[in-house]
Design an enzyme around this catalytic site. Structure first.
Site, PDB file in Angstrom:
ATOM      1  N   SER A  26       0.370   6.418   1.394  1.00 16.99           N
ATOM      2  CA  SER A  26      -0.027   5.366   2.325  1.00 16.99           C
ATOM      3  C   SER A  26       0.153   5.815   3.783  1.00 16.99           C
ATOM      4  CB  SER A  26       0.794   4.108   2.029  1.00 16.99           C
ATOM      5  OG  SER A  26       0.543   3.107   2.979  1.00 16.99           O
ATOM      6  N   GLN A  27       1.369   6.163   4.178  1.00 14.46           N
ATOM      7  CA  GLN A  27       1.616   6.563   5.574  1.00 14.46           C
ATOM      8  C   GLN A  27       1.155   7.990   5.838  1.00 14.46           C
ATOM      9  OE1 GLN A  27       2.724   4.662   8.167  1.00 14.46           O
ATOM     10  NE2 GLN A  27       2.823   2.880   6.820  1.00 14.46           N
ATOM     11  N   ARG A  47       3.241  19.226  -3.101  1.00 14.51           N
ATOM     12  CA  ARG A  47       3.396  20.064  -4.295  1.00 14.51           C
ATOM     13  C   ARG A  47       2.003  20.418  -4.815  1.00 14.51           C
ATOM     14  NH1 ARG A  47       6.490  15.469  -7.263  1.00 14.51           N
ATOM     15  NH2 ARG A  47       4.766  14.496  -6.159  1.00 14.51           N
ATOM     16  N   ASP A  82      11.104   7.176  -0.191  1.00 11.61           N
ATOM     17  CA  ASP A  82      12.460   7.310   0.342  1.00 11.61           C
ATOM     18  C   ASP A  82      13.401   8.032  -0.619  1.00 11.61           C
ATOM     19  OD1 ASP A  82      12.022   5.775   2.808  1.00 11.61           O
ATOM     20  OD2 ASP A  82      11.701   4.089   1.449  1.00 11.61           O
ATOM     21  N   GLN A  85      13.147  11.909  -0.558  1.00 12.55           N
ATOM     22  CA  GLN A  85      13.386  12.650   0.686  1.00 12.55           C
ATOM     23  C   GLN A  85      14.628  13.561   0.677  1.00 12.55           C
ATOM     24  OE1 GLN A  85      13.139   9.656   3.770  1.00 12.55           O
ATOM     25  NE2 GLN A  85      10.989   9.232   3.319  1.00 12.55           N
ATOM     26  N   HIS A 106      10.782   5.299   8.033  1.00 12.12           N
ATOM     27  CA  HIS A 106      11.721   4.261   7.619  1.00 12.12           C
ATOM     28  C   HIS A 106      13.095   4.935   7.601  1.00 12.12           C
ATOM     29  CE1 HIS A 106      13.617   0.970   5.576  1.00 12.12           C
ATOM     30  NE2 HIS A 106      13.594   1.500   4.374  1.00 12.12           N
ATOM     31  N   ASP A 189      14.053  -4.172   8.017  1.00 14.24           N
ATOM     32  CA  ASP A 189      12.908  -3.868   7.161  1.00 14.24           C
ATOM     33  C   ASP A 189      13.221  -4.249   5.708  1.00 14.24           C
ATOM     34  OD1 ASP A 189      10.219  -2.336   7.239  1.00 14.24           O
ATOM     35  OD2 ASP A 189      11.246  -1.412   5.545  1.00 14.24           O
ATOM     36  N   GLU A 225      -4.489 -22.844  -5.616  1.00 14.84           N
ATOM     37  CA  GLU A 225      -3.592 -23.528  -4.686  1.00 14.84           C
ATOM     38  C   GLU A 225      -2.453 -22.649  -4.198  1.00 14.84           C
ATOM     39  OE1 GLU A 225      -4.128 -26.152  -3.114  1.00 14.84           O
ATOM     40  OE2 GLU A 225      -5.926 -26.612  -4.283  1.00 14.84           O
ATOM     41  N   GLU A 229      -5.058 -19.259  -1.741  1.00 16.15           N
ATOM     42  CA  GLU A 229      -5.114 -19.868  -0.405  1.00 16.15           C
ATOM     43  C   GLU A 229      -4.016 -19.385   0.541  1.00 16.15           C
ATOM     44  OE1 GLU A 229      -6.116 -23.871   0.287  1.00 16.15           O
ATOM     45  OE2 GLU A 229      -7.184 -24.104  -1.606  1.00 16.15           O
TER      46      GLU A 229
HETATM   47  P1  NAD Z   1       3.595   6.777  -0.953  1.00  9.98           P
HETATM   48  O1  NAD Z   1       4.308   6.453  -2.201  1.00  9.98           O
HETATM   49  O2  NAD Z   1       2.342   6.028  -0.618  1.00  9.98           O
HETATM   50  O3  NAD Z   1       3.226   8.327  -0.876  1.00  9.98           O
HETATM   51  C1  NAD Z   1       4.109   9.313  -1.249  1.00  9.98           C
HETATM   52  C2  NAD Z   1       3.503  10.703  -1.090  1.00  9.98           C
HETATM   53  O4  NAD Z   1       4.541  11.667  -1.268  1.00  9.98           O
HETATM   54  C3  NAD Z   1       2.416  11.039  -2.102  1.00  9.98           C
HETATM   55  O5  NAD Z   1       1.418  11.801  -1.456  1.00  9.98           O
HETATM   56  C4  NAD Z   1       3.170  11.932  -3.101  1.00  9.98           C
HETATM   57  O6  NAD Z   1       2.317  12.830  -3.733  1.00  9.98           O
HETATM   58  C5  NAD Z   1       4.121  12.650  -2.158  1.00  9.98           C
HETATM   59  N1  NAD Z   1       5.292  13.214  -2.816  1.00  9.98           N
HETATM   60  C6  NAD Z   1       6.091  12.638  -3.744  1.00  9.98           C
HETATM   61  N2  NAD Z   1       7.078  13.477  -4.074  1.00  9.98           N
HETATM   62  C7  NAD Z   1       6.912  14.612  -3.334  1.00  9.98           C
HETATM   63  C8  NAD Z   1       7.606  15.836  -3.219  1.00  9.98           C
HETATM   64  N3  NAD Z   1       8.693  16.093  -3.952  1.00  9.98           N
HETATM   65  N4  NAD Z   1       7.134  16.776  -2.346  1.00  9.98           N
HETATM   66  C9  NAD Z   1       6.034  16.541  -1.585  1.00  9.98           C
HETATM   67  N5  NAD Z   1       5.344  15.391  -1.656  1.00  9.98           N
HETATM   68  C10 NAD Z   1       5.769  14.445  -2.517  1.00  9.98           C
HETATM   69  O7  NAD Z   1       4.666   6.613   0.246  1.00  9.98           O
HETATM   70  P2  NAD Z   1       4.598   5.622   1.505  1.00  9.98           P
HETATM   71  O8  NAD Z   1       4.586   4.202   1.025  1.00  9.98           O
HETATM   72  O9  NAD Z   1       3.575   6.104   2.468  1.00  9.98           O
HETATM   73  O10 NAD Z   1       6.068   5.862   2.135  1.00  9.98           O
HETATM   74  C11 NAD Z   1       6.364   7.004   2.901  1.00  9.98           C
HETATM   75  C12 NAD Z   1       7.446   6.630   3.907  1.00  9.98           C
HETATM   76  O11 NAD Z   1       6.893   5.679   4.823  1.00  9.98           O
HETATM   77  C13 NAD Z   1       8.671   5.963   3.299  1.00  9.98           C
HETATM   78  O12 NAD Z   1       9.792   6.356   4.038  1.00  9.98           O
HETATM   79  C14 NAD Z   1       8.397   4.478   3.496  1.00  9.98           C
HETATM   80  O13 NAD Z   1       9.570   3.693   3.510  1.00  9.98           O
HETATM   81  C15 NAD Z   1       7.722   4.529   4.862  1.00  9.98           C
HETATM   82  N6  NAD Z   1       6.878   3.373   5.197  1.00  9.98           N
HETATM   83  C16 NAD Z   1       5.910   2.946   4.328  1.00  9.98           C
HETATM   84  C17 NAD Z   1       5.085   1.891   4.680  1.00  9.98           C
HETATM   85  C18 NAD Z   1       3.954   1.451   3.766  1.00  9.98           C
HETATM   86  O14 NAD Z   1       3.232   0.551   4.162  1.00  9.98           O
HETATM   87  N7  NAD Z   1       3.743   2.011   2.601  1.00  9.98           N
HETATM   88  C19 NAD Z   1       5.243   1.250   5.927  1.00  9.98           C
HETATM   89  C20 NAD Z   1       6.215   1.730   6.810  1.00  9.98           C
HETATM   90  C21 NAD Z   1       7.029   2.796   6.433  1.00  9.98           C
END
Ligand code: NAD
Ligand code: MG
Length: 328
Positions: A26-27, A47, A82, A85, A106, A189, A225, A229
Protein backbone atom coordinates in the site's frame (compact mmCIF):
# COMPACT_ATOMS: atom_id res chain seq x y z
CA UNK A 1 1.83 23.08 16.57
CA UNK A 2 4.66 23.18 14.03
CA UNK A 3 3.53 22.68 10.44
CA UNK A 4 5.86 22.67 7.42
CA UNK A 5 4.82 23.38 3.84
CA UNK A 6 6.63 23.17 0.50
CA UNK A 7 8.22 26.60 1.03
CA UNK A 8 10.04 25.23 4.11
CA UNK A 9 11.58 22.30 2.23
CA UNK A 10 14.84 22.14 0.32
CA UNK A 11 14.90 18.94 -1.72
CA UNK A 12 18.41 19.62 -3.07
CA UNK A 13 19.82 17.61 -0.14
CA UNK A 14 18.63 14.53 -2.03
CA UNK A 15 19.95 15.50 -5.46
CA UNK A 16 21.78 12.57 -7.06
CA UNK A 17 21.42 10.54 -3.86
CA UNK A 18 19.66 7.20 -3.68
CA UNK A 19 16.35 6.68 -1.90
CA UNK A 20 15.57 3.03 -1.18
CA UNK A 21 12.02 1.86 -0.56
CA UNK A 22 11.75 -1.56 1.12
CA UNK A 23 8.35 -3.14 0.40
CA UNK A 24 5.91 -2.50 -2.41
CA UNK A 25 2.48 -2.74 -0.83
CA UNK A 26 0.00 0.00 0.00
CA UNK A 27 2.54 2.66 1.09
CA UNK A 28 5.63 1.31 -0.69
CA UNK A 29 4.21 1.51 -4.19
CA UNK A 30 2.78 5.01 -3.66
CA UNK A 31 6.01 6.37 -2.14
CA UNK A 32 8.28 4.79 -4.75
CA UNK A 33 6.25 6.04 -7.73
CA UNK A 34 5.74 9.54 -6.30
CA UNK A 35 9.45 9.88 -5.45
CA UNK A 36 10.41 8.74 -8.95
CA UNK A 37 7.99 11.19 -10.58
CA UNK A 38 9.46 13.92 -8.34
CA UNK A 39 12.85 13.22 -9.94
CA UNK A 40 14.51 11.25 -7.14
CA UNK A 41 16.79 8.29 -7.70
CA UNK A 42 14.63 5.44 -6.36
CA UNK A 43 15.53 1.78 -5.78
CA UNK A 44 12.92 -0.68 -4.52
CA UNK A 45 14.08 -3.52 -2.23
CA UNK A 46 12.08 -6.76 -2.41
CA UNK A 47 12.54 -10.49 -2.02
CA UNK A 48 13.01 -11.98 -5.49
CA UNK A 49 10.60 -14.76 -4.44
CA UNK A 50 7.82 -12.30 -3.60
CA UNK A 51 4.83 -11.32 -5.72
CA UNK A 52 5.56 -7.57 -5.70
CA UNK A 53 8.84 -7.84 -7.65
CA UNK A 54 7.24 -8.16 -11.10
CA UNK A 55 4.74 -5.41 -10.29
CA UNK A 56 7.45 -2.91 -9.31
CA UNK A 57 9.46 -3.72 -12.45
CA UNK A 58 6.36 -3.37 -14.63
CA UNK A 59 5.88 0.08 -13.05
CA UNK A 60 9.33 1.03 -14.39
CA UNK A 61 11.25 0.91 -11.12
CA UNK A 62 14.71 -0.48 -10.38
CA UNK A 63 14.24 -3.50 -8.10
CA UNK A 64 16.89 -5.33 -6.07
CA UNK A 65 17.07 -7.77 -3.15
CA UNK A 66 16.85 -5.73 0.11
CA UNK A 67 20.49 -6.36 1.01
CA UNK A 68 21.62 -4.92 -2.36
CA UNK A 69 18.97 -2.18 -2.45
CA UNK A 70 20.22 -0.50 0.75
CA UNK A 71 23.82 -0.20 -0.53
CA UNK A 72 24.69 3.45 -1.09
CA UNK A 73 21.25 4.73 -0.05
CA UNK A 74 20.93 8.12 1.66
CA UNK A 75 17.41 7.24 2.85
CA UNK A 76 16.04 3.74 3.48
CA UNK A 77 12.26 3.67 3.89
CA UNK A 78 10.93 0.62 5.78
CA UNK A 79 7.52 0.10 4.15
CA UNK A 80 7.01 -3.58 4.88
CA UNK A 81 4.51 -4.80 7.50
CA UNK A 82 5.51 -3.58 10.98
CA UNK A 83 6.10 -7.13 12.26
CA UNK A 84 8.59 -7.85 9.44
CA UNK A 85 10.71 -4.72 9.93
CA UNK A 86 13.01 -5.93 12.79
CA UNK A 87 14.17 -9.03 10.92
CA UNK A 88 14.54 -7.05 7.71
CA UNK A 89 16.65 -4.42 9.52
CA UNK A 90 18.94 -7.14 10.93
CA UNK A 91 19.30 -8.75 7.51
CA UNK A 92 20.41 -5.55 5.73
CA UNK A 93 22.27 -3.84 8.60
CA UNK A 94 25.80 -4.63 7.47
CA UNK A 95 25.15 -2.99 4.09
CA UNK A 96 23.64 0.24 5.46
CA UNK A 97 26.17 3.03 4.91
CA UNK A 98 27.52 5.32 7.64
CA UNK A 99 25.16 8.18 8.44
CA UNK A 100 22.26 6.89 6.35
CA UNK A 101 18.69 7.80 7.29
CA UNK A 102 16.15 5.14 8.28
CA UNK A 103 12.61 6.26 7.52
CA UNK A 104 9.35 4.78 8.81
CA UNK A 105 5.69 5.44 7.91
CA UNK A 106 4.52 4.27 11.34
CA UNK A 107 6.52 4.38 14.56
CA UNK A 108 5.73 0.89 15.94
CA UNK A 109 9.10 -0.85 15.46
CA UNK A 110 11.13 2.06 16.85
CA UNK A 111 8.78 3.17 19.63
CA UNK A 112 8.36 -0.36 21.00
CA UNK A 113 12.13 -0.99 20.62
CA UNK A 114 11.76 -3.81 18.09
CA UNK A 115 14.56 -2.06 16.21
CA UNK A 116 17.35 -0.36 18.17
CA UNK A 117 19.15 1.46 15.39
CA UNK A 118 22.89 1.85 15.09
CA UNK A 119 23.96 5.15 16.65
CA UNK A 120 25.46 6.60 13.45
CA UNK A 121 22.08 6.50 11.66
CA UNK A 122 19.35 9.14 11.43
CA UNK A 123 15.91 7.75 12.30
CA UNK A 124 12.85 9.64 11.07
CA UNK A 125 9.13 9.22 10.53
CA UNK A 126 7.04 10.41 7.60
CA UNK A 127 3.54 9.11 8.17
CA UNK A 128 0.97 10.00 5.52
CA UNK A 129 -2.50 10.36 7.01
CA UNK A 130 -4.12 8.16 4.38
CA UNK A 131 -3.78 4.82 2.60
CA UNK A 132 -1.27 4.37 -0.22
CA UNK A 133 -3.71 4.57 -3.10
CA UNK A 134 -4.82 8.02 -1.88
CA UNK A 135 -1.18 9.13 -1.52
CA UNK A 136 -0.62 8.14 -5.16
CA UNK A 137 -3.92 9.48 -6.55
CA UNK A 138 -3.62 12.88 -4.83
CA UNK A 139 -0.03 13.24 -6.02
CA UNK A 140 -0.98 12.54 -9.64
CA UNK A 141 -3.74 15.15 -9.41
CA UNK A 142 -1.26 17.76 -8.16
CA UNK A 143 -2.28 17.56 -4.50
CA UNK A 144 -0.91 15.69 -1.51
CA UNK A 145 -1.97 13.80 1.60
CA UNK A 146 -0.92 15.55 4.87
CA UNK A 147 1.91 13.83 6.73
CA UNK A 148 3.34 13.69 10.23
CA UNK A 149 7.10 14.10 10.68
CA UNK A 150 9.21 13.05 13.65
CA UNK A 151 12.90 12.62 14.40
CA UNK A 152 13.95 9.82 16.77
CA UNK A 153 17.71 9.99 16.18
CA UNK A 154 19.59 12.89 14.59
CA UNK A 155 23.06 11.45 14.17
CA UNK A 156 24.24 13.66 11.34
CA UNK A 157 22.33 16.86 12.13
CA UNK A 158 20.35 16.70 8.89
CA UNK A 159 17.57 14.27 9.88
CA UNK A 160 14.66 16.73 9.77
CA UNK A 161 15.87 18.28 6.50
CA UNK A 162 16.04 14.86 4.82
CA UNK A 163 12.69 13.76 6.21
CA UNK A 164 11.03 16.92 4.89
CA UNK A 165 12.67 16.49 1.47
CA UNK A 166 11.21 12.95 1.34
CA UNK A 167 7.78 14.25 2.38
CA UNK A 168 7.94 16.74 -0.49
CA UNK A 169 8.90 13.91 -2.86
CA UNK A 170 5.77 11.94 -2.01
CA UNK A 171 3.58 15.08 -2.25
CA UNK A 172 2.87 15.39 1.47
CA UNK A 173 4.45 18.85 1.82
CA UNK A 174 1.86 20.23 -0.63
CA UNK A 175 -0.80 19.56 2.03
CA UNK A 176 1.33 20.25 5.11
CA UNK A 177 3.61 18.24 7.38
CA UNK A 178 2.92 18.38 11.12
CA UNK A 179 5.71 17.80 13.63
CA UNK A 180 5.13 15.01 16.14
CA UNK A 181 7.11 12.39 18.06
CA UNK A 182 7.39 8.63 17.45
CA UNK A 183 5.48 8.09 20.72
CA UNK A 184 2.60 10.41 19.79
CA UNK A 185 2.25 9.06 16.23
CA UNK A 186 2.41 5.41 17.31
CA UNK A 187 0.03 5.69 20.26
CA UNK A 188 -2.59 7.88 18.57
CA UNK A 189 -2.49 5.83 15.36
CA UNK A 190 -3.03 2.56 17.26
CA UNK A 191 -5.77 4.08 19.39
CA UNK A 192 -7.56 5.57 16.39
CA UNK A 193 -7.60 2.35 14.40
CA UNK A 194 -8.58 0.19 17.37
CA UNK A 195 -11.15 2.24 19.25
CA UNK A 196 -12.69 4.34 16.48
CA UNK A 197 -11.81 3.68 12.84
CA UNK A 198 -11.44 -0.06 12.29
CA UNK A 199 -12.37 -1.74 15.56
CA UNK A 200 -14.98 0.64 16.93
CA UNK A 201 -16.79 1.39 13.67
CA UNK A 202 -17.00 -2.22 12.44
CA UNK A 203 -18.21 -3.52 15.80
CA UNK A 204 -20.92 -0.84 15.86
CA UNK A 205 -22.03 -1.81 12.35
CA UNK A 206 -22.15 -5.54 13.11
CA UNK A 207 -24.00 -5.00 16.41
CA UNK A 208 -26.54 -2.76 14.65
CA UNK A 209 -27.06 -5.40 11.95
CA UNK A 210 -27.49 -8.24 14.46
CA UNK A 211 -30.01 -6.30 16.54
CA UNK A 212 -32.16 -5.39 13.51
CA UNK A 213 -32.09 -8.93 12.08
CA UNK A 214 -32.89 -10.47 15.48
CA UNK A 215 -35.87 -8.11 15.74
CA UNK A 216 -37.22 -9.63 12.51
CA UNK A 217 -36.23 -7.01 9.94
CA UNK A 218 -34.94 -8.12 6.54
CA UNK A 219 -31.12 -8.52 6.47
CA UNK A 220 -30.98 -6.60 3.17
CA UNK A 221 -32.72 -3.59 4.68
CA UNK A 222 -30.54 -3.82 7.79
CA UNK A 223 -27.39 -3.92 5.62
CA UNK A 224 -28.33 -0.71 3.80
CA UNK A 225 -29.09 1.08 7.04
CA UNK A 226 -25.99 0.18 9.04
CA UNK A 227 -23.20 -0.42 6.52
CA UNK A 228 -23.96 0.98 3.08
CA UNK A 229 -25.15 4.39 4.29
CA UNK A 230 -22.18 4.88 6.60
CA UNK A 231 -20.18 6.17 3.62
CA UNK A 232 -22.52 9.10 3.09
CA UNK A 233 -22.05 10.19 6.70
CA UNK A 234 -18.28 9.66 6.70
CA UNK A 235 -17.92 11.70 3.49
CA UNK A 236 -19.81 14.61 5.07
CA UNK A 237 -17.66 14.43 8.23
CA UNK A 238 -14.47 14.20 6.15
CA UNK A 239 -15.42 17.22 4.03
CA UNK A 240 -16.89 19.52 6.66
CA UNK A 241 -16.94 18.03 10.14
CA UNK A 242 -19.98 17.75 12.39
CA UNK A 243 -21.39 21.03 10.98
CA UNK A 244 -21.59 19.77 7.39
CA UNK A 245 -23.15 16.47 8.46
CA UNK A 246 -25.81 18.32 10.44
CA UNK A 247 -26.51 20.59 7.45
CA UNK A 248 -27.21 17.62 5.18
CA UNK A 249 -29.07 15.17 7.39
CA UNK A 250 -32.73 15.65 8.33
CA UNK A 251 -33.77 17.35 11.56
CA UNK A 252 -35.15 14.00 12.70
CA UNK A 253 -31.76 12.32 12.13
CA UNK A 254 -29.98 15.18 13.90
CA UNK A 255 -32.28 15.03 16.94
CA UNK A 256 -31.89 11.24 17.07
CA UNK A 257 -28.11 11.59 16.86
CA UNK A 258 -27.99 14.11 19.73
CA UNK A 259 -30.22 12.16 22.13
CA UNK A 260 -29.17 8.57 21.26
CA UNK A 261 -25.45 8.84 20.37
CA UNK A 262 -24.34 9.44 23.97
CA UNK A 263 -26.46 6.46 25.11
CA UNK A 264 -24.49 4.18 22.75
CA UNK A 265 -21.08 5.61 23.60
CA UNK A 266 -21.83 5.75 27.33
CA UNK A 267 -19.58 5.80 30.40
CA UNK A 268 -18.83 2.09 30.05
CA UNK A 269 -17.72 2.44 26.43
CA UNK A 270 -15.54 5.40 27.36
CA UNK A 271 -13.97 3.37 30.18
CA UNK A 272 -13.13 0.62 27.70
CA UNK A 273 -11.67 3.15 25.28
CA UNK A 274 -9.49 4.53 28.08
CA UNK A 275 -8.33 0.98 28.93
CA UNK A 276 -7.44 0.40 25.29
CA UNK A 277 -5.33 3.57 25.34
CA UNK A 278 -3.70 2.52 28.65
CA UNK A 279 -2.72 -0.84 27.14
CA UNK A 280 -1.27 0.85 24.06
CA UNK A 281 0.74 3.26 26.21
CA UNK A 282 2.10 0.64 28.64
CA UNK A 283 3.10 -1.72 25.83
CA UNK A 284 0.56 -4.48 26.61
CA UNK A 285 -0.98 -4.34 23.13
CA UNK A 286 2.42 -4.35 21.40
CA UNK A 287 3.61 -7.34 23.45
CA UNK A 288 0.47 -9.33 22.58
CA UNK A 289 0.66 -8.49 18.86
CA UNK A 290 4.36 -9.33 18.63
CA UNK A 291 3.79 -12.68 20.43
CA UNK A 292 0.84 -13.47 18.14
CA UNK A 293 2.92 -12.64 15.08
CA UNK A 294 5.83 -14.81 16.30
CA UNK A 295 3.41 -17.71 16.93
CA UNK A 296 2.33 -17.64 13.28
CA UNK A 297 -0.87 -15.66 13.94
CA UNK A 298 -3.31 -18.48 14.83
CA UNK A 299 -5.68 -16.24 16.85
CA UNK A 300 -5.47 -13.49 14.25
CA UNK A 301 -6.56 -15.94 11.55
CA UNK A 302 -9.35 -17.41 13.67
CA UNK A 303 -10.80 -13.98 14.46
CA UNK A 304 -10.36 -12.79 10.87
CA UNK A 305 -12.25 -15.83 9.54
CA UNK A 306 -15.09 -15.23 12.00
CA UNK A 307 -15.29 -11.60 10.81
CA UNK A 308 -15.35 -12.61 7.14
CA UNK A 309 -17.95 -15.34 7.67
CA UNK A 310 -20.44 -13.10 9.44
CA UNK A 311 -23.90 -13.05 7.77
CA UNK A 312 -23.52 -9.33 7.01
CA UNK A 313 -20.75 -10.28 4.56
CA UNK A 314 -23.00 -12.62 2.57
CA UNK A 315 -25.88 -10.12 2.37
CA UNK A 316 -23.45 -7.35 1.54
CA UNK A 317 -21.73 -9.25 -1.29
CA UNK A 318 -25.11 -10.04 -2.86
CA UNK A 319 -26.33 -6.44 -2.70
CA UNK A 320 -23.05 -4.88 -3.81
CA UNK A 321 -22.94 -7.10 -6.91
CA UNK A 322 -26.07 -5.27 -8.12
CA UNK A 323 -24.48 -1.83 -7.69
CA UNK A 324 -22.06 -1.85 -10.58
CA UNK A 325 -20.94 1.70 -9.78
CA UNK A 326 -19.16 0.45 -6.65
CA UNK A 327 -15.42 -0.24 -6.87
CA UNK A 328 -15.10 -3.89 -5.79
P1 NAD B 1 1.61 -3.86 2.90
O1 NAD B 1 1.22 -5.04 3.68
O2 NAD B 1 0.60 -3.22 1.99
O3 NAD B 1 2.90 -4.15 2.00
C1 NAD B 1 3.98 -4.85 2.47
C2 NAD B 1 5.06 -5.00 1.41
O4 NAD B 1 6.24 -5.52 2.03
C3 NAD B 1 4.71 -5.96 0.28
O5 NAD B 1 5.23 -5.44 -0.93
C4 NAD B 1 5.50 -7.22 0.67
O6 NAD B 1 5.84 -7.98 -0.45
C5 NAD B 1 6.73 -6.59 1.29
N1 NAD B 1 7.46 -7.47 2.19
C6 NAD B 1 6.96 -8.29 3.14
N2 NAD B 1 7.97 -8.92 3.77
C7 NAD B 1 9.13 -8.49 3.20
C8 NAD B 1 10.50 -8.76 3.41
N3 NAD B 1 10.90 -9.63 4.34
N4 NAD B 1 11.42 -8.12 2.63
C9 NAD B 1 11.04 -7.22 1.68
N5 NAD B 1 9.75 -6.93 1.45
C10 NAD B 1 8.81 -7.55 2.19
O7 NAD B 1 2.17 -2.76 3.95
P2 NAD B 1 1.60 -1.29 4.23
O8 NAD B 1 0.19 -1.38 4.73
O9 NAD B 1 1.94 -0.39 3.10
O10 NAD B 1 2.50 -0.88 5.52
C11 NAD B 1 3.83 -0.47 5.38
C12 NAD B 1 4.15 0.49 6.52
O11 NAD B 1 3.36 1.67 6.34
C13 NAD B 1 3.81 -0.03 7.90
O12 NAD B 1 4.75 0.47 8.81
C14 NAD B 1 2.43 0.57 8.18
O13 NAD B 1 2.14 0.67 9.55
C15 NAD B 1 2.62 1.93 7.52
N6 NAD B 1 1.39 2.63 7.15
C16 NAD B 1 0.43 2.00 6.40
C17 NAD B 1 -0.71 2.69 6.00
C18 NAD B 1 -1.74 2.03 5.11
O14 NAD B 1 -2.69 2.71 4.76
N7 NAD B 1 -1.63 0.78 4.72
C19 NAD B 1 -0.88 4.03 6.37
C20 NAD B 1 0.13 4.67 7.11
C21 NAD B 1 1.26 3.95 7.49
MG1 MG C 1 -14.17 -5.60 13.81
Amino acid sequence: MQMYSEADVDTSCLNDRQVTVLGYGSQGRAHALNLKDSGFNVVVGLRSSGASWAKAEADGLTVKEPVDAVKGAAIIAFLTPDMVQPELYDSVLKEIGDGATLLFAHGFAIHFKQIEPRSDLNVVLIAPKGPGDLVRRQYKEGHGVPCLVAVHQDAAGDALKLALAYSAGIGGARAGVIETTFAEETETDLFGEQAVLCGGATELIVAGFEILVKAGYQPEVAYFEVMHELKLIVDLLHEGGLRKMHEYISDTAAYGDLVSGPRVVDAHVREQMQLILDEIQDGTFARKWIAESKAGMPEFRRMMNADLEHPIEKVGAKLRSRMDWLEG
